[in-house]
Scaffold this motif. Structure first.
Motif, PDB file in Angstrom:
ATOM      1  N   SER A 187       0.831  -1.209   0.000  1.00  0.00           N
ATOM      2  CA  SER A 187       0.000   0.000   0.000  1.00  0.00           C
ATOM      3  C   SER A 187       0.861   1.252   0.000  1.00  0.00           C
ATOM      4  O   SER A 187       0.611   2.204  -0.742  1.00  0.00           O
ATOM      5  N   PHE A 222      -7.260   0.572  -1.425  1.00  0.00           N
ATOM      6  CA  PHE A 222      -8.215  -0.530  -1.497  1.00  0.00           C
ATOM      7  C   PHE A 222      -9.641  -0.035  -1.260  1.00  0.00           C
ATOM      8  O   PHE A 222      -9.879   0.816  -0.407  1.00  0.00           O
ATOM      9  N   SER A 258     -12.540  -5.041   1.596  1.00  0.00           N
ATOM     10  CA  SER A 258     -11.696  -6.135   2.068  1.00  0.00           C
ATOM     11  C   SER A 258     -12.412  -7.461   1.850  1.00  0.00           C
ATOM     12  O   SER A 258     -13.633  -7.545   1.922  1.00  0.00           O
ATOM     13  N   LYS A 294     -10.882  -4.849  -6.258  1.00  0.00           N
ATOM     14  CA  LYS A 294      -9.684  -4.131  -5.803  1.00  0.00           C
ATOM     15  C   LYS A 294      -9.722  -4.015  -4.280  1.00  0.00           C
ATOM     16  O   LYS A 294      -9.642  -2.941  -3.696  1.00  0.00           O
ATOM     17  N   ALA A 295      -9.836  -5.147  -3.662  1.00  0.00           N
ATOM     18  CA  ALA A 295      -9.943  -5.234  -2.205  1.00  0.00           C
ATOM     19  C   ALA A 295      -8.697  -5.892  -1.628  1.00  0.00           C
ATOM     20  O   ALA A 295      -8.007  -6.651  -2.310  1.00  0.00           O
ATOM     21  N   MET A 296      -8.410  -5.590  -0.396  1.00  0.00           N
ATOM     22  CA  MET A 296      -7.320  -6.270   0.283  1.00  0.00           C
ATOM     23  C   MET A 296      -7.815  -7.627   0.778  1.00  0.00           C
ATOM     24  O   MET A 296      -8.981  -7.782   1.133  1.00  0.00           O
TER      25      MET A 296
END
Length: 385
Positions: free
Chosen positions: A125, A132, A135, A157-159
């Motif tokens: 990050s 992000f 999640s 586009k998530a962690m």
């Protein structure tokens, strides 16, 4: 446990990672390889990071040194390598190999897969400026649910956040300032997700549940991975004449038979749970094998020389595939083999040193040709044209 202690450790890891990676470590045009073990959790994070950055992922068997893995990395002529996972998963021999070629190496890791995941998220990050949107949360030991989580993370586009029964999820959401979450589970991790759902009430976070349905084919894929790991253990057991390793392999083969019986009976869920146990046990056995292997190398001079020769052979092949003339190196290698067989170990050591020096010089000289061949090979392997 993942709680207050993890938060403190996490920021410590972030500081360490940022110090090691200070400056424009990931400048545009820099060739990057991500080296990761075949641990499902670490590998998913590596694949996701590669998807975001364009880096190339190279995988090694958990806890095992394979000279062909170093050779594969060298075939891409990278400027830097990010290692995801600790030295038990991705052994330090790779760092030594790569630094001999003046390749910059970064290791992003924590005490376990949960802390490794968060250390990678924080470093990536900061270094790439990734923001992000949400999640995706998944149990860190649920291999197939992790694959579903990887696909969803790429879409949103998530962690990806790995959890277990001890994870303080609301604290993590507060730290990352993320309020939307997708929880991915299979039958094997439903209890973990129930605990996560209760914890989310504390931070007023929104959550969506996604069920990952396990198939027979997916269980068989895990079993294939376990078989490959057992082959690596058996190789070391034969090399070291270890009865302990052979007994551990025998026990796991018995458990593999139980998995097969469950699959034949149509009980895929039970087979999957047993397969996950095998994955965990195989890592434990590989850890023991690595200890046995290092002890054997220290005490057996011929074995150490043979390993160095195998490494040299694999690396020379990289240059040969790129069209580089390696006839001089091959002549030296033949002499090294003769010296080892004759028991002239001191002569073999001198020749090895000479060969490695010549190899490193030739690699630096022909790096652009090697990089071009590596890119073409990677594109062909990936199905891109």
């Amino acid at each position: 446990m993942i709680g207050r202690k993890l938060i403190a450790v996490l920021f410590g890891l972030l500081v360490i990672g940022m110090t090691a990676s200070a400056g424009s470590a990931f400048a545009e045009g820099t060739a990057t390889v991500i080296l990761v073990s075949d641990n499902a959790a670490d590998k998913a994070i590596a694949e996701y990071l590669a998807n975001l950055t364009g880096a190339i992922v190279v995988t090694t068997t958990w806890g095992v040194y394979d000279p062909n893995v170093t050779a594969e990395i060298l075939s891409y002529a990278p400027d830097q390598v990010i290692i995801i996972g600790g030295p038990m998963a991705v052994v330090d021999e790779y760092v030594t190999d790569l630094e001999e070629y003046n390749i910059t190496v970064y290791r992003w890791w924590g005490a376990n897969r949960y802390e490794t995941d968060l250390a990678v998220v924080c470093n990536a990050s900061k270094l790439f400026g990734i923001k992000f949107n949400a999640s995706v949360v998944v149990a860190g030991n649920d291999s197939l649910a992790i694959q579903t989580a990887l696909r969803l993370a790429a879409e949103k586009k998530a962690m990806i956040i790995y959890v277990n029964q001890s994870t303080n999820v609301s604290k993590l959401m507060e730290m990352f300032q993320v309020r939307e979450m997708v929880m991915v589970q299979s039958k094997a991790s439903e209890k973990v997700m129930e605990k996560v759902e209760k914890d989310l009430q504390k931070c007023n976070c929104r959550a969506e549940r996604v069920q990952a349905n396990v198939t027979k084919e997916q269980v068989e894929q895990i079993m294939e991975q376990v078989r490959e790991r057992l082959m690596a253990v058996e190789k070391i057991a034969n090399m070291t004449n270890s009865t302990q390793l052979r007994e551990q392999v025998r026990e796991m083969l018995q458990l593999m038979e139980k998995v097969n019986q469950s699959l034949q009976a149509g009980n895929v869920s039970k087979a999957y749970v047993l397969a996950l146990q095998l994955q965990a046990r195989s890592e434990f056995t590989l850890k023991n094998a690595q200890v046995e292997f290092k002890m054997a190398v220290k005490s057996k001079e011929k074995l150490k020389l043979e390993i160095e020769l195998e490494k040299l052979d694999a690396q020379v092949e990289v240059l040969e595939k790129a069209g580089v003339n390696v006839s001089v190196l091959k002549t030296i290698i033949d002499k090294i083999k003769e010296a080892i067989e004759a028991g002239n170990y001191s002569v073999a050591k001198v020749l090895l040193k000479k060969a490695k020096k010549a190899l490193h010089e030739l690699y630096r000289e022909k790096k652009s040709e090697i990089a071009m061949q590596g890119r073409e090979g990677h594109e062909e392997k990936s199905g891109r044209h």
